[in-house]
Motif scaffolding. Structure first.
Motif, PDB file in Angstrom:
ATOM      1  N   ILE A 152       0.850  -1.204   0.000  1.00 27.65           N
ATOM      2  CA  ILE A 152       0.000   0.000   0.000  1.00 27.65           C
ATOM      3  C   ILE A 152       0.883   1.250   0.000  1.00 27.65           C
ATOM      4  O   ILE A 152       0.659   2.188  -0.758  1.00 27.65           O
ATOM      5  CB  ILE A 152      -0.958  -0.010   1.210  1.00 27.65           C
ATOM      6  N   LYS A 153       1.929   1.204   0.825  1.00 26.37           N
ATOM      7  CA  LYS A 153       2.817   2.363   0.944  1.00 26.37           C
ATOM      8  C   LYS A 153       3.508   2.686  -0.386  1.00 26.37           C
ATOM      9  O   LYS A 153       3.681   3.848  -0.743  1.00 26.37           O
ATOM     10  CB  LYS A 153       3.867   2.081   2.029  1.00 26.37           C
ATOM     11  N   GLU A 154       3.863   1.645  -1.118  1.00 27.40           N
ATOM     12  CA  GLU A 154       4.557   1.909  -2.390  1.00 27.40           C
ATOM     13  C   GLU A 154       3.570   2.229  -3.522  1.00 27.40           C
ATOM     14  O   GLU A 154       3.958   2.434  -4.669  1.00 27.40           O
ATOM     15  CB  GLU A 154       5.461   0.733  -2.780  1.00 27.40           C
ATOM     16  N   GLY A 155       2.288   2.302  -3.234  1.00 24.58           N
ATOM     17  CA  GLY A 155       1.288   2.757  -4.210  1.00 24.58           C
ATOM     18  C   GLY A 155       0.780   1.674  -5.136  1.00 24.58           C
ATOM     19  O   GLY A 155       0.166   1.962  -6.171  1.00 24.58           O
ATOM     20  N   HIS A 156       0.988   0.407  -4.787  1.00 22.24           N
ATOM     21  CA  HIS A 156       0.613  -0.710  -5.657  1.00 22.24           C
ATOM     22  C   HIS A 156      -0.867  -0.665  -6.045  1.00 22.24           C
ATOM     23  O   HIS A 156      -1.232  -1.049  -7.157  1.00 22.24           O
ATOM     24  CB  HIS A 156       0.903  -2.023  -4.905  1.00 22.24           C
ATOM     25  N   PHE A 157      -1.704  -0.221  -5.133  1.00 19.73           N
ATOM     26  CA  PHE A 157      -3.161  -0.254  -5.375  1.00 19.73           C
ATOM     27  C   PHE A 157      -3.723   1.128  -5.738  1.00 19.73           C
ATOM     28  O   PHE A 157      -4.924   1.283  -5.888  1.00 19.73           O
ATOM     29  CB  PHE A 157      -3.888  -0.780  -4.125  1.00 19.73           C
ATOM     30  N   GLY A 158      -2.861   2.121  -5.860  1.00 20.95           N
ATOM     31  CA  GLY A 158      -3.337   3.495  -6.084  1.00 20.95           C
ATOM     32  C   GLY A 158      -3.933   4.052  -4.800  1.00 20.95           C
ATOM     33  O   GLY A 158      -3.712   3.514  -3.708  1.00 20.95           O
ATOM     34  N   LYS A 159      -4.680   5.135  -4.976  1.00 20.40           N
ATOM     35  CA  LYS A 159      -5.268   5.790  -3.792  1.00 20.40           C
ATOM     36  C   LYS A 159      -6.257   4.834  -3.112  1.00 20.40           C
ATOM     37  O   LYS A 159      -7.098   4.212  -3.766  1.00 20.40           O
ATOM     38  CB  LYS A 159      -6.003   7.049  -4.252  1.00 20.40           C
ATOM     39  N   ILE A 160      -6.149   4.735  -1.787  1.00 17.86           N
ATOM     40  CA  ILE A 160      -7.010   3.791  -1.051  1.00 17.86           C
ATOM     41  C   ILE A 160      -8.412   4.382  -0.893  1.00 17.86           C
ATOM     42  O   ILE A 160      -8.577   5.551  -0.515  1.00 17.86           O
ATOM     43  CB  ILE A 160      -6.385   3.473   0.333  1.00 17.86           C
ATOM     44  N   ARG A 161      -9.421   3.534  -1.165  1.00 14.03           N
ATOM     45  CA  ARG A 161     -10.809   4.000  -1.106  1.00 14.03           C
ATOM     46  C   ARG A 161     -11.620   3.320  -0.004  1.00 14.03           C
ATOM     47  O   ARG A 161     -12.502   3.925   0.582  1.00 14.03           O
ATOM     48  CB  ARG A 161     -11.503   3.703  -2.438  1.00 14.03           C
ATOM     49  N   LYS A 162     -11.329   2.023   0.229  1.00 13.68           N
ATOM     50  CA  LYS A 162     -12.224   1.268   1.118  1.00 13.68           C
ATOM     51  C   LYS A 162     -11.429   0.328   2.014  1.00 13.68           C
ATOM     52  O   LYS A 162     -10.559  -0.408   1.525  1.00 13.68           O
ATOM     53  CB  LYS A 162     -13.186   0.442   0.255  1.00 13.68           C
ATOM     54  N   ILE A 163     -11.760   0.324   3.313  1.00  9.22           N
ATOM     55  CA  ILE A 163     -11.078  -0.545   4.283  1.00  9.22           C
ATOM     56  C   ILE A 163     -12.153  -1.300   5.068  1.00  9.22           C
ATOM     57  O   ILE A 163     -13.005  -0.675   5.709  1.00  9.22           O
ATOM     58  CB  ILE A 163     -10.203   0.293   5.247  1.00  9.22           C
ATOM     59  N   VAL A 164     -12.114  -2.607   4.985  1.00  7.75           N
ATOM     60  CA  VAL A 164     -13.103  -3.424   5.702  1.00  7.75           C
ATOM     61  C   VAL A 164     -12.339  -4.341   6.657  1.00  7.75           C
ATOM     62  O   VAL A 164     -11.536  -5.163   6.228  1.00  7.75           O
ATOM     63  CB  VAL A 164     -13.941  -4.281   4.719  1.00  7.75           C
TER      64      VAL A 164
END
Ligand code: NAD
Length: 390
Positions: A152-164
């Motif tokens: 996540i820190k290295e931006g693999h998923f792009g901007k984070i939108r949802k956390i469950v």
């Protein structure tokens, strides 16, 4: 420092659950030895526990005050270096504060205290004394949790939108606290547990995991707490909607009446380009789900080629070759080892590496207590969203 760190324990006697897990974790890497303890509220049990653990009888103390005082008077070459506090929640603050004031570092169980005020006082004590305080948020020690954080820190998923994030357990589906279960009895007692049962006992683990993996802080929340079991004095189930600092939205579920569940911690995080999933009951697997791609499975302990190379944080916290299961005990041991390395580095005048400093601290403890407070406040009040203030 060419020796093991010397550990003292408050709680964790033959009458306790998590103390033995702490000892396994602390001893796993050979960097820590147990030298003293006030192991139980019952002096007889404390004495017997000390004997069983081969602790010198003169260093099994009647209570934590005596232990901290007498240890502080021992010569430098003998006295304990740090105290592990594994008592019920209401008995974390006083020994942690006293220990730091007498020059000892601290490992303390979650929730760090029973109020935000106490938590902030511990933070002030850490800042004033320069001591190290480690908070045992167990699930943050797993290699694949660290891999998730790094991706996540290295931006693999792009901007984070949802956390469950979920933590369902089933063991309080009945009035367990009246069935002679001492651990359930203090947990369900507001005087010994704190303002919320479910959020103090497991909700803080979930909130910490969400913030740790995503790298984002909770800013606002909307909560619904319930006491399902008749006769219980505190809540046993909770659902919380979360708003994070970058605009991401989240859902946290913590429940101790999810009948049949064990410790089914699970986190899913989704960004613009894809998401991830990790579960405590299958901890060596990290599932990666990228848009328009087949699913990938990252596994602990593999020397994957670039661009799949596991992060230094994941490999630093892995002990055995791929395919050999690592679990909760190793995750717990990672927290102890990183804490011990940091304490040793500070004593040697060396700055600990980022990997060594990777364990939950007093600041996480303050956030955990603020989380419980905000959830309870929102649940009891009429406003839709309550700001998470630390
Ligand atoms: P427990 O009831 O099994 O054990 C508590 C121990 O503390 C007993 O040995 C008891 O005699 C001792 N004790 C109580 N008062 C004392 C005093 N004044 N001085 C010395 N010892 C005293 O509780 P537990 O399940 O082991 O939980 C202990 C703490 O660990 C709690 O804060 C709990 O939230 C936390 N915990 C964390 C995890 C985790 O995953 N990190 C798991 C379980 C428990």
């Amino acid at each position: 420092m060419k020796r093991k760190l010397r550990m003292g324990m408050v709680g964790g006697g033959n009458d306790a659950f998590i103390g033995a897990v702490h000892r396994i974790a602390a001893f796993m890497d050979g960097k820590i030895e147990l030298v003293c303890g006030a192991f139980s509220i019952d002096p007889q049990i404390s004495k017997q526990s000390g004997e069983d653990l081969f602790v010198a009888p003169e260093r099994v103390y009647l209570n934590y005050e005596e232990m901290i005082e007498k240890e502080s008077l021992l010569p430098e070459g003998e006295r304990m270096d740090f105290v592990t506090i594994v008592t019920p929640n209401f008995l974390h603050f006083a020994p942690a504060k006293l220990a730091m004031e007498k020059g000892f570092d601290v490992v303390v169980e979650k929730p760090m205290t029973v109020s935000v005020e106490e938590a902030k006082e511990l933070q002030a004590t850490v800042e004033r004394t320069g001591r190290t305080l480690c908070l045992t948020h167990t699930y943050s020690g797993y290699p694949m949790v660290k891999q998730a954080k790094a991706m996540i820190k290295e931006g693999h998923f792009g901007k984070i939108r949802k956390i469950v994030v979920e933590y369902p357990q089933g063991w309080l589906s009945r009035l367990t606290e009246r069935e002679g279960n001492a651990g359930a009895a203090w947990r369900a007692d507001p005087k010994r547990s704190g303002k919320s049962l479910v959020m103090g006992d497991i909700g803080t683990h979930a909130a910490h995991l969400a913030e740790y993996v995503s790298g984002l802080k909770i800013q606002e929340l909307c909560a619904d707490l319930t006491t399902f079991v008749e006769g219980r004095l505190l809540d046993d189930d909770g659902s919380v909607l979360l708003r994070f600092e970058n605009g991401a939205k989240g859902v946290l579920m913590a429940s101790q009446i999810s009948a049949g569940e064990e410790n089914a911690v699970r986190i899913r995080i989704y960004g613009e380009k894809g998401g991830l999933e990790w579960a405590n009951e299958d901890p060596n697997n990290l599932i990666i789900k990228m848009l328009d791609q087949p699913r990938q499975l990252y596994r602990t302990g593999n020397a994957y080629a670039a661009p799949y190379t596991l992060s230094s944080f994941a490999t630093h916290n892995t002990r055995v070759p791929a395919g050999h299961p690592e679990g909760l005990l190793e995750s717990f041991a990672n927290i102890y080892r990183n804490f011990a390395s940091t304490v040793t580095a500070k004593r040697e005048g060396r700055t600990p590496t980022p990997e060594e400093q990777d364990f939950p601290t007093v600041y996480d403890g303050v956030r955990g207590m603020a989380f419980i407070d905000t959830v309870v406040k929102n649940n009891e009040g009429t406003e839709k969203w309550t700001k998470f203030v630390v």
